[in-house]
Design an enzyme around this catalytic site. Sequence first.
Site, mmCIF file in Angstrom:
data_model
loop_
_atom_site.group_PDB
_atom_site.id
_atom_site.type_symbol
_atom_site.label_atom_id
_atom_site.label_comp_id
_atom_site.label_asym_id
_atom_site.label_seq_id
_atom_site.Cartn_x
_atom_site.Cartn_y
_atom_site.Cartn_z
ATOM 1 N N GLY A 121 0.772 -1.230 0.000
ATOM 2 C CA GLY A 121 0.000 0.000 0.000
ATOM 3 C C GLY A 121 0.807 1.287 0.000
ATOM 4 O O GLY A 121 0.324 2.323 0.475
ATOM 5 N N ARG A 170 -16.291 -14.322 -9.710
ATOM 6 C CA ARG A 170 -15.912 -12.908 -9.596
ATOM 7 C C ARG A 170 -17.112 -12.037 -9.239
ATOM 8 O O ARG A 170 -16.988 -11.039 -8.532
ATOM 9 C CB ARG A 170 -15.322 -12.405 -10.917
ATOM 10 C CG ARG A 170 -13.952 -12.934 -11.183
ATOM 11 C CD ARG A 170 -13.336 -12.294 -12.428
ATOM 12 N NE ARG A 170 -12.138 -13.018 -12.785
ATOM 13 C CZ ARG A 170 -10.939 -12.809 -12.262
ATOM 14 N NH1 ARG A 170 -10.763 -11.873 -11.366
ATOM 15 N NH2 ARG A 170 -9.904 -13.516 -12.639
ATOM 16 N N LEU A 194 -11.150 -6.882 -12.752
ATOM 17 C CA LEU A 194 -12.551 -6.523 -12.474
ATOM 18 C C LEU A 194 -13.424 -6.822 -13.688
ATOM 19 O O LEU A 194 -12.995 -6.641 -14.836
ATOM 20 C CB LEU A 194 -12.630 -5.037 -12.123
ATOM 21 C CG LEU A 194 -11.861 -4.656 -10.855
ATOM 22 C CD1 LEU A 194 -11.703 -3.135 -10.748
ATOM 23 C CD2 LEU A 194 -12.549 -5.214 -9.606
ATOM 24 N N ASN A 206 -6.560 3.699 -12.021
ATOM 25 C CA ASN A 206 -5.590 2.645 -11.716
ATOM 26 C C ASN A 206 -4.190 3.154 -11.996
ATOM 27 O O ASN A 206 -3.997 3.950 -12.914
ATOM 28 C CB ASN A 206 -5.859 1.414 -12.592
ATOM 29 C CG ASN A 206 -4.881 0.281 -12.318
ATOM 30 O OD1 ASN A 206 -4.580 -0.012 -11.150
ATOM 31 N ND2 ASN A 206 -4.378 -0.352 -13.362
ATOM 32 N N HIS A 230 -0.444 1.723 -13.056
ATOM 33 C CA HIS A 230 0.165 0.529 -13.652
ATOM 34 C C HIS A 230 1.647 0.818 -13.890
ATOM 35 O O HIS A 230 1.991 1.882 -14.417
ATOM 36 C CB HIS A 230 -0.538 0.205 -14.973
ATOM 37 C CG HIS A 230 -0.053 -1.061 -15.585
ATOM 38 N ND1 HIS A 230 -0.361 -2.301 -15.065
ATOM 39 C CD2 HIS A 230 0.748 -1.286 -16.661
ATOM 40 C CE1 HIS A 230 0.219 -3.241 -15.796
ATOM 41 N NE2 HIS A 230 0.891 -2.643 -16.771
ATOM 42 N N SER A 273 2.037 4.582 -15.339
ATOM 43 C CA SER A 273 0.901 5.297 -15.934
ATOM 44 C C SER A 273 -0.278 5.253 -14.976
ATOM 45 O O SER A 273 -0.511 4.234 -14.322
ATOM 46 C CB SER A 273 0.454 4.619 -17.237
ATOM 47 O OG SER A 273 1.528 4.407 -18.117
ATOM 48 N N ASP A 311 -6.022 -2.805 -18.114
ATOM 49 C CA ASP A 311 -4.956 -1.802 -18.249
ATOM 50 C C ASP A 311 -5.121 -0.964 -19.511
ATOM 51 O O ASP A 311 -4.142 -0.558 -20.146
ATOM 52 C CB ASP A 311 -3.562 -2.471 -18.201
ATOM 53 C CG ASP A 311 -3.327 -3.161 -16.875
ATOM 54 O OD1 ASP A 311 -3.866 -2.699 -15.855
ATOM 55 O OD2 ASP A 311 -2.611 -4.181 -16.855
ATOM 56 N N GLU A 316 5.761 6.735 -9.018
ATOM 57 C CA GLU A 316 4.334 6.407 -8.831
ATOM 58 C C GLU A 316 3.744 7.271 -7.716
ATOM 59 O O GLU A 316 2.635 7.792 -7.830
ATOM 60 C CB GLU A 316 4.173 4.920 -8.479
ATOM 61 C CG GLU A 316 4.640 3.979 -9.559
ATOM 62 C CD GLU A 316 4.271 2.517 -9.270
ATOM 63 O OE1 GLU A 316 3.256 2.269 -8.605
ATOM 64 O OE2 GLU A 316 5.016 1.621 -9.720
HETATM 65 C C1 GAR Z 1 2.850 -0.738 -7.680
HETATM 66 O O1 GAR Z 1 4.089 -0.767 -8.319
HETATM 67 C C2 GAR Z 1 1.729 -0.657 -8.699
HETATM 68 O O2 GAR Z 1 2.044 0.119 -9.822
HETATM 69 C C3 GAR Z 1 1.572 -2.106 -9.059
HETATM 70 O O3 GAR Z 1 1.701 -2.803 -7.847
HETATM 71 C C4 GAR Z 1 2.564 -2.076 -6.975
HETATM 72 C C5 GAR Z 1 1.865 -1.885 -5.654
HETATM 73 O O4 GAR Z 1 2.705 -1.315 -4.696
HETATM 74 N N1 GAR Z 1 0.306 -2.335 -9.685
HETATM 75 C C6 GAR Z 1 0.102 -3.253 -10.620
HETATM 76 O O5 GAR Z 1 0.973 -3.992 -11.014
HETATM 77 C C7 GAR Z 1 -1.312 -3.309 -11.143
HETATM 78 N N2 GAR Z 1 -1.390 -4.097 -12.314
HETATM 79 P P1 GAR Z 1 2.101 -0.642 -3.395
HETATM 80 O O6 GAR Z 1 1.182 -1.673 -2.748
HETATM 81 O O7 GAR Z 1 3.318 -0.386 -2.544
HETATM 82 O O8 GAR Z 1 1.368 0.608 -3.792
#
Ligand code: GAR
Length: 197
Positions: A13, A66, A94, A108, A110, A137, A146, A175
């Site tokens: 998170g 789901r 989803l 989202n 990615h 992104s 995505d 990010e």
């Molecule tokens: C992040 O790098 C995010 O971009 C990626 O998971 C990680 C979560 O880190 N998301 C994906 O790959 C979605 N397809 P976090 O829990 O520390 O935010």
Amino acid sequence: MKKRVAILISGGGSNMVALVKSMTGDHPARPVLVLANDPTAGGLKKAQDMGIKTAAIDHRPFGNDRHAFEAKLTAALTDAQPDVICLAGFMRVLTSEFVDHWNRRILNIHPSLLPKYKGLHTHSRAIQAGDSHAGCSVHMVTAKLDDGPILGQAKLAIRPDDTPDTLAQRILPYEHKLYPQVLRRFVVDDQTPVILP
Ligand code: GAR
């Protein structure tokens, strides 16, 4: 009236923390719920420590159903009345029904320069392809994985000695900058893409 933001996570998170920390003072939004599909997700404790309401809906008992899992998600989200739902490392695909229900309200992040490398293993795929740059992104979520309009990107050069792990580590701070900037625009209906650095 502040906009209400729910954040969906699956793991540590760190993006959720960056989003929560950004929503203070004159920011037009506030976090109202952090929800994980894994009750052991490390981000839940972090959210609680920041005083944010949390919920966990374990997807595993639902198996391949789901829709049943998402019915629980939607019930929890409906209680929280979010204007925006931020997927922040939420690793469940989803259904189109869920996406339609929350039409144009789901964002989202990615870890690739979309439209490149949808799905998993983005960093190793970028390195293997010999790309000069990688990045992350933020996009609006549509029924296709995505996909959806890109609302922001951050780009950095891949180093010759980068591994998927080092690249992931180097992209993560971008990010944390990008997602809050996109959210801040999005909640005031500004979808002009954020380009970093
Ligand atoms: C992040 O790098 C995010 O971009 C990626 O998971 C990680 C979560 O880190 N998301 C994906 O790959 C979605 N397809 P976090 O829990 O520390 O935010």
